[in-house]
Write an enzyme that holds these catalytic residues in place. Structure first.
Site, PDB file in Angstrom:
ATOM      1  CB  CYS A  95      -2.607  -6.273   4.246  1.00 28.31           C
ATOM      2  SG  CYS A  95      -1.492  -5.348   2.944  1.00 28.31           S
ATOM      3  CG  HIS A 192      -1.829  -3.383   8.348  1.00 28.53           C
ATOM      4  ND1 HIS A 192      -1.572  -4.922   8.730  1.00 28.53           N
ATOM      5  CD2 HIS A 192      -1.478  -3.295   7.093  1.00 28.53           C
ATOM      6  CE1 HIS A 192      -0.970  -5.434   7.446  1.00 28.53           C
ATOM      7  NE2 HIS A 192      -1.232  -4.622   6.266  1.00 28.53           N
TER       8      HIS A 192
HETATM    9  N1  GLN Z   1       2.861  -8.378   0.132  1.00 30.21           N
HETATM   10  C1  GLN Z   1       1.762  -7.774  -0.283  1.00 30.21           C
HETATM   11  C2  GLN Z   1       1.876  -6.692  -0.644  1.00 30.21           C
HETATM   12  O1  GLN Z   1       2.592  -5.662  -1.039  1.00 30.21           O
HETATM   13  C3  GLN Z   1       0.742  -7.773   1.186  1.00 30.21           C
HETATM   14  C4  GLN Z   1       1.559  -6.613   2.243  1.00 30.21           C
HETATM   15  C5  GLN Z   1       0.917  -6.447   3.587  1.00 30.21           C
HETATM   16  O2  GLN Z   1       0.414  -7.328   3.904  1.00 30.21           O
HETATM   17  N2  GLN Z   1       1.366  -5.460   4.110  1.00 30.21           N
HETATM   18  O3  GLN Z   1       0.682  -6.086  -1.714  1.00 30.21           O
END
Ligand code: GLN
Length: 237
Positions: A95, A192
């Protein structure tokens, strides 16, 4: 990795990037290496520490926009991860960690420079992508269906220098069509959950990349139950 030495697993910036059980990825890799009799050494490198360039596998997790932008700035300034890649290290990124390996990404409305280790750019989507994610993995990797949980605002556009990790069958991933990316020994995903608990085949792929050794099958009854349960939930919804 030489036969006498330990497999060095390095979890980058747990103080900035670690959401939705991402630490589980480190535990799964270490456990699956251990079950194959591979000696393992795990290190956690915080954002105020130098990134050692002599690791075998680097893990980078997800995070909110602020910590993500800070992590990218520090990793670029540090240079250790790039040197590790130049030596052929393996990277598994999730992510925010995946986005920041690309050329650019958005955090809190501002465009940020990424490390440029994967040929991709991320921008903001109209909606947040939240929920179960599934996809059919690139046949070149020979892995079963990817499953995971995603929660991100960004959308990722792949350049010609990377291949998509999977074709989306549930959820959004990069853009509703493809999910994640890989190039050489660098792999990124929006999954995740933690991803390697739900996708032990990816853990073994990373171990193969890092050691050059074939990974003997191990008893995967529990991860298989977890995968089947989550895939059934995706199909129902
Ligand atoms: N901040 C990034 C987004 O919203 C990654 C989010 C995350 O790692 N869950 O795209």
């Amino acid at each position: 990795m030489s036969t006498e030495s330990r497999l060095r697993l390095i979890w980058l910036y747990p103080d900035l990037l670690s959401t939705y059980g991402d630490r589980g990825n480190l535990l799964i890799l270490a456990r699956r290496a251990d079950l194959r009799g591979l000696p393992v050494e795990c290190a956690e490198v915080r954002a105020d520490q130098a990134v050692p360039a002599d690791g075998d596998v680097y893990l980078i997790g997800g995070g909110e926009d602020g910590p993500q932008a800070l992590a990218a700035q520090r990793l670029i300034a540090d240079g250790g991860l790039r040197r590790a890649v130049d030596r052929g290290a393996t990277i598994f990124s999730v992510c925010a960690g995946y986005q920041l390996l690309g050329n650019s990404f958005y955090a809190k409305g501002a465009k940020c420079a990424g490390l440029g280790l994967l040929d991709l750019d991320s921008d903001r989507g109209e909606t947040r992508a939240v929920g179960e994610l599934a996809g059919e993995v690139d046949p070149a990797l020979g892995l079963p269906t990817l499953t995971g949980f995603e929660n991100h605002g960004g959308r990722t556009h792949l350049g010609p220098g990377v291949r998509p990790l999977a074709r989306v069958t549930a959820g959004i991933g990069n853009d509703g069509r493809s999910e994640g990316a890989w190039h050489g020994r660098i792999l990124g995903t929006y999954s995740h959950g933690p991803a390697l608990a739900r996708n032990p085949g990816i853990a073994d792929l990373l171990l193969r990349w890092a050691t050059g050794m074939t990974m003997e099958p191990i008893d995967d009854r529990w991860p298989t139950r977890l995968r089947d349960e989550r895939l059934a939930a995706v199909l129902k919804s």
